[in-house]
Design an enzyme around this catalytic site. Structure first.
Site, mmCIF file in Angstrom:
data_model
loop_
_atom_site.group_PDB
_atom_site.id
_atom_site.type_symbol
_atom_site.label_atom_id
_atom_site.label_comp_id
_atom_site.label_asym_id
_atom_site.label_seq_id
_atom_site.Cartn_x
_atom_site.Cartn_y
_atom_site.Cartn_z
ATOM 1 N N GLU A 174 42.736 1.758 -0.163
ATOM 2 C CA GLU A 174 41.162 1.617 -0.590
ATOM 3 C C GLU A 174 40.473 0.825 0.356
ATOM 4 O O GLU A 174 39.771 -0.209 -0.080
ATOM 5 C CB GLU A 174 41.266 1.038 -1.686
ATOM 6 C CG GLU A 174 41.989 1.536 -2.963
ATOM 7 C CD GLU A 174 42.310 0.926 -4.203
ATOM 8 O OE1 GLU A 174 41.803 -0.117 -4.334
ATOM 9 O OE2 GLU A 174 43.192 1.561 -5.293
ATOM 10 N N GLU A 287 48.248 8.982 -7.904
ATOM 11 C CA GLU A 287 47.966 8.101 -9.152
ATOM 12 C C GLU A 287 47.359 8.731 -10.109
ATOM 13 O O GLU A 287 46.696 8.050 -10.862
ATOM 14 C CB GLU A 287 47.312 6.862 -8.566
ATOM 15 C CG GLU A 287 47.802 6.113 -7.426
ATOM 16 C CD GLU A 287 47.121 4.972 -7.045
ATOM 17 O OE1 GLU A 287 46.445 4.454 -7.896
ATOM 18 O OE2 GLU A 287 47.419 4.210 -5.941
HETATM 19 O O1 G3I Z 1 53.163 -9.915 -13.580
HETATM 20 C C1 G3I Z 1 52.133 -10.786 -13.840
HETATM 21 C C2 G3I Z 1 52.596 -11.685 -14.613
HETATM 22 O O2 G3I Z 1 53.798 -12.496 -13.873
HETATM 23 C C3 G3I Z 1 51.337 -12.614 -15.010
HETATM 24 O O3 G3I Z 1 51.795 -13.758 -15.949
HETATM 25 C C4 G3I Z 1 50.290 -11.765 -15.564
HETATM 26 C C5 G3I Z 1 49.056 -12.764 -15.831
HETATM 27 O O4 G3I Z 1 47.801 -11.915 -15.688
HETATM 28 O O5 G3I Z 1 49.931 -10.919 -14.817
HETATM 29 C C6 G3I Z 1 51.099 -10.272 -14.486
HETATM 30 O O6 G3I Z 1 50.428 -9.159 -13.287
HETATM 31 C C7 G3I Z 1 49.674 -8.321 -13.513
HETATM 32 C C8 G3I Z 1 50.166 -6.721 -13.167
HETATM 33 O O7 G3I Z 1 49.274 -5.956 -13.298
HETATM 34 C C9 G3I Z 1 51.476 -6.425 -13.799
HETATM 35 O O8 G3I Z 1 51.224 -6.148 -15.067
HETATM 36 C C10 G3I Z 1 48.260 -8.623 -12.880
HETATM 37 O O9 G3I Z 1 47.722 -9.715 -13.393
HETATM 38 C C11 G3I Z 1 47.278 -7.266 -12.841
HETATM 39 O O10 G3I Z 1 46.133 -7.407 -12.133
HETATM 40 C C12 G3I Z 1 48.117 -6.031 -12.455
HETATM 41 O O11 G3I Z 1 47.279 -4.894 -12.475
HETATM 42 C C13 G3I Z 1 47.745 -3.687 -11.606
HETATM 43 C C14 G3I Z 1 46.593 -3.632 -10.852
HETATM 44 O O12 G3I Z 1 46.683 -2.218 -10.239
HETATM 45 C C15 G3I Z 1 46.075 -4.665 -9.914
HETATM 46 O O13 G3I Z 1 45.177 -4.414 -9.075
HETATM 47 C C16 G3I Z 1 47.891 -2.682 -12.646
HETATM 48 O O14 G3I Z 1 49.208 -2.822 -13.252
HETATM 49 C C17 G3I Z 1 48.208 -1.481 -11.674
HETATM 50 O O15 G3I Z 1 48.398 -0.234 -12.480
HETATM 51 C C18 G3I Z 1 47.116 -1.302 -10.750
HETATM 52 O O16 G3I Z 1 47.324 -0.210 -10.056
HETATM 53 C C19 G3I Z 1 46.318 0.402 -9.141
HETATM 54 C C20 G3I Z 1 47.207 0.723 -7.938
HETATM 55 O O17 G3I Z 1 47.875 -0.319 -7.126
HETATM 56 C C21 G3I Z 1 45.948 1.136 -6.604
HETATM 57 N N1 G3I Z 1 44.836 2.049 -7.202
HETATM 58 C C22 G3I Z 1 44.458 1.595 -8.434
HETATM 59 C C23 G3I Z 1 45.325 1.536 -9.667
HETATM 60 C C24 G3I Z 1 44.721 0.946 -10.929
HETATM 61 O O18 G3I Z 1 44.212 -0.016 -10.833
#
Ligand code: G3I
Length: 378
Positions: A174, A287
């Site tokens: 990205e 994705e």
């Molecule tokens: O694991 C932590 C946890 O320890 C913590 O307590 C909690 C509090 O917010 O957060 C948890 O982490 C989260 C993580 O997902 C796991 O659930 C993050 O906050 C959250 O930001 C993260 O979101 C991910 C996102 O990327 C981050 O930008 C999504 O799961 C994931 O599906 C998403 O994937 C992205 C690809 O990497 C790139 N393309 C777009 C796609 C969708 O946004």
């Protein structure tokens, strides 16, 4: 027997699809059941997404929530049953992997790679350089002076640890966003701010040196639709990819494919894929999910529209033989990022993936399978 067929049979055997190896494809491809009977149907083995994809030389797989592997047995079994390739939804990103500037947390990534090895699956690495999900310490620690060393030492360590085990790495994720107004349409992210546009080549060169056998990929979203913003982004991505290709630093383009039910996907995307193919690169749908946020609350209407979009989108992209794999971002509606940061306004759970919250196959599953069945053989 030609080489492609031999490789297909070897892959099928590794994935436990012995029956695929024994039976001519046409003998079971016609058995694609109607969606009406979906929940009672057996979708394992030769009926799985991976088997139908593999029969046409394609890899189907999904993003995996590594924490659930081995903890949630039904989920683990479903991934094992359907996927020929897996990618960590989060576990290989900087945030989860870098507790401090000098240490690495590899346990979750190791677990995914071990799971894949035990089940004959391939692994995508996601990702080595991104503007999001950086560790908390990054802000305040990274500077213009140390950013290059930080980036290259991270890539060297991570790619070396998994050398020979990763089919493809999303080296840079990205990095293009024309609306930021920078030259070349690049995004004004932290790596750009510290290192200028050269961070992209630096990341690719470092990854290439660390594992020459992995396919190096540039991965992006927002390049799928027919609107003007997507068109501008496609143009900028293509320019970036051309320059990396001229230097022999890239092998594939990842088209994320976070798309919307009823969205407009057509010739703009097809021409982009053709241009990438002409560069001699592979293309991965990395994705895919189909959100239903533009639709009303009725489940049946949403399921039909989501399935129709899976079908028409895959029909479009699979026409291009450079498209080698299709990964969905998750596999069951029980775990999808779409209920988090991009949730529906009415907060109903999304119905965006091939399996529902109870892990039953939905219309989207059959739509995907039919699209694989209709794809020209690779
Ligand atoms: O694991 C932590 C946890 O320890 C913590 O307590 C909690 C509090 O917010 O957060 C948890 O982490 C989260 C993580 O997902 C796991 O659930 C993050 O906050 C959250 O930001 C993260 O979101 C991910 C996102 O990327 C981050 O930008 C999504 O799961 C994931 O599906 C998403 O994937 C992205 C690809 O990497 C790139 N393309 C777009 C796609 C969708 O946004």
């Amino acid at each position: 027997m030609n080489r492609a067929r031999r490789e297909l049979l070897q892959r099928a055997a590794r994935l436990g699809l012995g029956s695929l190896a024994m039976r001519p494809v046409a003998a079971w491809a016609w058995q694609t059941p109607t969606p009406a009977g979906a929940k009672k149907l057996d979708v394992a083995g030769p009926q799985s997404l991976k088997a139908h994809a593999l029969a046409h030389g394609l890899l189907y797989g999904c993003a995996v929530n590594v924490g659930l592997l081995g903890q949630d047995q039904a989920y683990t079994d479903l991934v094992r049953q359907q996927a020929a390739i897996v990618v960590a939804e989060n576990a290989m990103k900087w945030g989860p992997m870098r507790p401090t500037p000098t240490t690495f947390h590899f346990a979750a990534a190791d677990k995914l790679v071990a799971f894949a090895e035990a089940n004959g699956m391939q692994v995508r690495g996601h990702n080595l350089c991104w503007h999001r999900q950086l560790p908390k310490w990054f802000d305040g620690y990274a500077t213009k002076e140390n950013a290059a060393a930080l980036l290259t030492s991270h890539i060297e360590s991570v790619v070396t640890r998994f050398k020979g085990k990763i089919q493809s790495w999303d080296v840079v994720n990205e990095a293009v966003l024309p609306s930021d107004g920078l030259p070349d349409g690049l995004r004004a992210g932290p790596w750009y701010k510290f290192l200028g546009p050269g961070f992209i080549e630096l990341a690719f060169r470092t990854a290439r040196a660390a594992d020459p056998g992995a396919k190096l990929t540039y991965n992006d979203y927002g390049i799928e639709a027919e609107d003007e913003a997507s068109g501008r982004k496609r143009t900028a991505v293509l320019e970036l990819v051309k320059s990396l290709r001229a230097k022999g630093l890239i092998d594939a383009v990842g088209v994320q494919s976070h798309i919307s039910a009823g969205g407009d996907y057509g010739s703009g995307l097809a021409e982009f894929l053709d241009a990438v193919q002409r560069l001699g690169l592979e293309i991965y749908v990395t994705e895919m999910d189909v959100n239903d946020r533009r639709l009303g609350p009725d489940d049946a209407t949403r399921d039909k529209a989501v399935a129709a979009t899976y079908r028409s989108y895959l029909d479009l992209v699979l026409k291009n033989p450079a498209v080698k794999s299709v990964l969905t971002w998750g596999i069951t509606d029980r775990f999808t990022w779409l209920n988090g940061e991009d949730a529906r306004a009415d907060h109903l759970p999304e119905r965006c993936l091939p399996f529902d919250q109870q892990l039953n196959p939905v219309e989207a599953f059959f739509a995907m399978r039919s699209a694989f069945d209709g794809a020209p053989a690779r």
